[in-house]
Design a protein around this motif. Structure first.
Motif, PDB file in Angstrom:
ATOM      1  N   ASN A   1       9.305   1.287   3.863  1.00  0.00           N
ATOM      2  CA  ASN A   1       8.273   0.250   3.914  1.00  0.00           C
ATOM      3  C   ASN A   1       8.646  -0.939   3.043  1.00  0.00           C
ATOM      4  N   ILE A   2       9.174  -0.673   1.852  1.00  0.00           N
ATOM      5  CA  ILE A   2       9.601  -1.768   0.976  1.00  0.00           C
ATOM      6  C   ILE A   2      10.711  -2.562   1.652  1.00  0.00           C
ATOM      7  N   TYR A   3      11.626  -1.858   2.296  1.00  0.00           N
ATOM      8  CA  TYR A   3      12.705  -2.522   3.038  1.00  0.00           C
ATOM      9  C   TYR A   3      12.121  -3.453   4.105  1.00  0.00           C
ATOM     10  N   ASP A   4      11.171  -2.942   4.890  1.00  0.00           N
ATOM     11  CA  ASP A   4      10.587  -3.737   5.972  1.00  0.00           C
ATOM     12  C   ASP A   4       9.875  -4.976   5.443  1.00  0.00           C
ATOM     13  N   LEU A   5       9.144  -4.830   4.340  1.00  0.00           N
ATOM     14  CA  LEU A   5       8.415  -5.966   3.784  1.00  0.00           C
ATOM     15  C   LEU A   5       9.362  -7.025   3.224  1.00  0.00           C
TER      16      LEU A   5
ATOM     17  N   VAL B   1       8.620  -7.697  -3.453  1.00  0.00           N
ATOM     18  CA  VAL B   1       7.611  -6.687  -3.136  1.00  0.00           C
ATOM     19  C   VAL B   1       7.304  -5.931  -4.418  1.00  0.00           C
ATOM     20  N   LEU B   2       6.023  -5.913  -4.788  1.00  0.00           N
ATOM     21  CA  LEU B   2       5.618  -5.436  -6.110  1.00  0.00           C
ATOM     22  C   LEU B   2       5.323  -3.934  -6.094  1.00  0.00           C
ATOM     23  N   SER B   3       6.314  -3.163  -5.740  1.00  0.00           N
ATOM     24  CA  SER B   3       6.201  -1.707  -5.797  1.00  0.00           C
ATOM     25  C   SER B   3       6.849  -1.230  -7.095  1.00  0.00           C
ATOM     26  N   HIS B   4       6.905   0.095  -7.281  1.00  0.00           N
ATOM     27  CA  HIS B   4       7.587   0.604  -8.466  1.00  0.00           C
ATOM     28  C   HIS B   4       9.065   0.224  -8.392  1.00  0.00           C
ATOM     29  N   VAL B   5       9.644  -0.043  -9.541  1.00  0.00           N
ATOM     30  CA  VAL B   5      11.014  -0.547  -9.589  1.00  0.00           C
ATOM     31  C   VAL B   5      11.989   0.395  -8.892  1.00  0.00           C
TER      32      VAL B   5
ATOM     33  N   VAL C   1       0.839  -1.191   0.000  1.00  0.00           N
ATOM     34  CA  VAL C   1       0.000   0.000   0.000  1.00  0.00           C
ATOM     35  C   VAL C   1       0.879   1.248   0.000  1.00  0.00           C
ATOM     36  N   ILE C   2       1.953   1.196   0.777  1.00  0.00           N
ATOM     37  CA  ILE C   2       2.818   2.357   0.995  1.00  0.00           C
ATOM     38  C   ILE C   2       4.108   2.163   0.202  1.00  0.00           C
ATOM     39  N   ASP C   3       4.294   2.975  -0.838  1.00  0.00           N
ATOM     40  CA  ASP C   3       5.427   2.801  -1.754  1.00  0.00           C
ATOM     41  C   ASP C   3       6.579   3.716  -1.339  1.00  0.00           C
ATOM     42  N   THR C   4       7.139   3.438  -0.144  1.00  0.00           N
ATOM     43  CA  THR C   4       8.296   4.190   0.323  1.00  0.00           C
ATOM     44  C   THR C   4       9.471   3.243   0.500  1.00  0.00           C
ATOM     45  N   THR C   5      10.661   3.805   0.496  1.00  0.00           N
ATOM     46  CA  THR C   5      11.864   2.980   0.640  1.00  0.00           C
ATOM     47  C   THR C   5      11.837   2.188   1.937  1.00  0.00           C
TER      48      THR C   5
END
Length: 453
Positions: A198-202, A221-225, A192-196
Motif C-alpha cells: 500500500n505504501i508503494y502504491d501511494l 507517505v507518513l507511515s512507520h519508517v 490507513v493501511i500500513d503495508t509495504t
C-alpha cells in the motif's frame, strides 16, 4: 546552582533543576496530569525567577536525563561556541535573542553552542510576543526536490487523506488542494493501511501526479519508517522519508524506533531516495507524546519537545512540524494552551536551526474551535513559520481532527502578503491558478486537472 528565591516574604525552594524547569513552564494540562507543574501562579513565577539566574553551564553539569537522545544532543554541541556563552544566565540568553541588533544569523550561530534544554529554558521566560519576535528573525532554507523557507513565503503541505486509501479519492482531494495553491512543501498522505504494497502504491500514485503535471514539489507517505523502507527497497519513488519522534529513548522505543534505525533509514534515502537535494526527511513531533507512553521521567512536556528537535537536527531534515493540538486536552486543555504550545514549538525548532512548520489543529473534545486556529495561524504567519498543513474543509476524514482548510492557507497568504515557494509560484502562474501572485477565477476548481490536454 541556586535553587530558591523569596517573593514578598515567602521563600520558594526547589529540589532540582528538573523541578525548576517543570514549574517554570506555562500552564499545561499535561504537566498537571504528570504532577510536575507549579501549584499556583506564585510558585510558577518563583520558578521562573530561579530559572532566569541559572547559567547555561548548569544544564550540562546537572543533566535532566541521560539517554540515547541526550547523547545525540550533547554530541551536536560545538564546544568553541559553548565556551563563549557558558557563563551566561538564561536571562542573559533571552536578552541576547530579543535584542534588536541580534540577527537570525547570530541566533543560528549561537544555537550551535546550546543544548535543547537550554533552548527550552529560555522559551519558558518568553511571552508569546517574544516567541514570535525571536522566531521571525530566523530563516531556514532547505532543498529536497525544490527549496522552501525563503523570505516572504509560506509553504504548505497538502494532506489528501482518504478513509480507505482509495487512490481516486486521494487524487480528487489532491486536485482540490492544488487548485488553491497548496502543496509546495509536500504532498503528504497519512495511510490507513500500513503495508509495504500500500505504501508503494501511494508513493507511486503521488509521484505519477507530480510527473503528469510537472509539479515542483515532493511526495511522502507518513507511515512507520520501516514500512517506508521496505517500499523504497522495493523501488517505490520517495522524495522524503517520514517518522514521528519523541524526546526520550524510551519514548522512541514506544514508536518502534531508535537512533540506529533512523541512521539506517537516513543512509537508505541517500542511496535510493528520489530527491535532488540533500534534505530528505520529514519529521513530526508534538508536546505530550512522552507522557502518553509514560516515558517522560517527570520532565515537563515543553522540555521533552525541545529534545525532539535536538534529535531531529541529526538528520538535516527538509521539514519538521509539531502537530500541536492533535493529542488532545489531556496534554493541551484549551485554545490558550494550544496557541502557547504552537508558538513555543515553532520558536524552539527554529532555534535548533530546523525548517519548522506547524499543523495548526485541535481535536473535537478539546476546548477550542476554528476561530482559535485562525488566530494561531495568523500568529505563526507573522513569526515566519516555514509551512502549515491543509486538509479539505479543515476536517480530516481519516484522522478525525480539525486543521486548516486549503482556502484558509490561501487567505493567510493573501492577508500577510506571503507567497508560495518560488518554483511553485511560477508553476501556479503557468497553470493559470494565479496571476501576478493573486488567485484567479479558476482557483478552487479541481476539475482543471481533470481536463484532457
Amino acid at each position: 546552582m541556586n535553587k530558591k528565591t523569596t517573593i514578598l516574604g515567602q521563600t520558594y525552594s526547589f529540589k532540582s533543576l528538573k523541578e525548576i524547569m517543570a514549574k517554570a513552564n506555562e500552564e499545561k494540562s499535561g504537566d498537571e496530569l504528570a504532577r510536575v507543574s507549579a501549584e499556583n501562579m506564585k510558585e510558577r513565577m518563583a520558578a521562573k525567577i530561579v530559572l532566569s539566574n541559572i547559567t547555561l553551564a548548569d544544564f550540562r553539569n546537572y543533566p535532566l536525563l541521560e539517554d540515547e537522545v541526550a547523547r545525540v544532543i550533547e554530541e551536536s554541541v560545538e564546544e568553541n561556541v559553548y565556551r563563549e556563552i557558558r557563563t551566561w544566565t538564561v536571562a542573559d540568553l533571552r536578552e541576547y535573542i530579543l535584542h534588536d541588533e541580534t540577527t537570525g544569523e547570530h541566533l543560528l550561530t549561537i544555537s550551535k553552542g546550546l543544548t535543547s534544554d537550554m533552548i527550552a529554558a529560555v522559551a519558558k521566560l518568553m511571552s508569546n510576543l517574544d516567541l514570535i519576535q525571536a522566531a521571525a528573525k530566523i530563516q531556514v532554507i532547505t532543498h529536497c526536490q525544490t527549496k522552501i523557507g525563503q523570505p516572504k513565503t509560506l509553504a504548505s503541505r497538502v494532506q489528501p487523506n482518504h478513509p480507505s486509501d482509495r487512490l481516486q479519492g486521494i487524487r480528487a482531494s489532491l486536485y482540490d488542494g492544488l487548485s488553491y495553491g497548496i502543496g509546495d512543501a509536500v504532498i503528504g498522505i497519512n495511510p490507513v493501511i500500513d503495508t509495504t504494497n500500500n505504501i508503494y502504491d501511494l508513493l507511486l500514485e503521488t509521484k505519477n501526479i507530480i510527473t503528469e503535471f510537472s509539479i515542483p514539489t515532493q511526495n511522502c507517505v507518513l507511515s512507520h519508517v520501516t514500512s517506508q523502507m521496505r517500499a523504497i527497497e522495493k523501488g517505490a519513488p520517495a522524495d522524503l522519508i517520514f517518522q514521528s519522534l519523541a524526546g526520550t529513548e524510551e519514548g522512541n522505543e514506544s514508536f518502534g524506533i531508535s537512533v540506529s534505525l533512523l541512521d539506517e533509514a537516513h543512509q537508505l534515502m541517500q542511496e535510493k531516495g528520489t530527491a535532488l537535494g540533500p534534505n530528505r526527511w520529514y519529521l513530526e513531533t508534538g508536546q505530550g507524546s512522552e507522557l502518553s507512553s509514560t516515558s517522560h521521567y517527570n520532565i515537563d512536556q515543553l522540555t521533552l519537545e525541545a529534545r525532539c528537535y535536538g534529535l531531529a537536527k541529526r538528520y538535516n531534515p527538509f521539514i519538521v512540524n509539531t502537530v500541536v493540538g492533535f493529542i488532545g486536552p489531556e496534554y493541551l486543555y484549551d485554545s490558550k494552551q494550544v496557541i502557547r504550545a504552537g508558538l513555543e514549538d515553532h520558536f524552539m525548532g527554529k532555534m535548533h536551526g530546523l525548517p519548522m512548520g506547524v499543523d495548526v489543529c485541535y481535536t473535537n473534545h478539546m476546548n477550542a474551535d476554528q476561530n482559535d486556529m485562525d488566530n494561531l495561524s495568523m500568529l505563526l504567519g507573522t513569526a515566519g513559520v516555514n509551512f502549515v498543513i491543509g486538509v479539505p474543509m479543515a476536517d480530516d476524514c481519516m484522522l478525525n481532527y480539525q486543521s486548516l482548510s486549503y482556502h484558509d492557507i490561501a487567505t493567510l497568504r493573501n492577508v500577510l502578503n506571503l507567497a508560495p515557494a518560488p518554483a511553485f509560484s511560477a508553476w501556479l502562474e503557468n497553470q493559470g491558478i494565479t496571476e501576478n501572485g493573486k488567485l484567479t477565477r479558476v482557483a478552487g476548481d479541481p476539475t482543471i486537472f481533470m481536463k484532457v490536454k
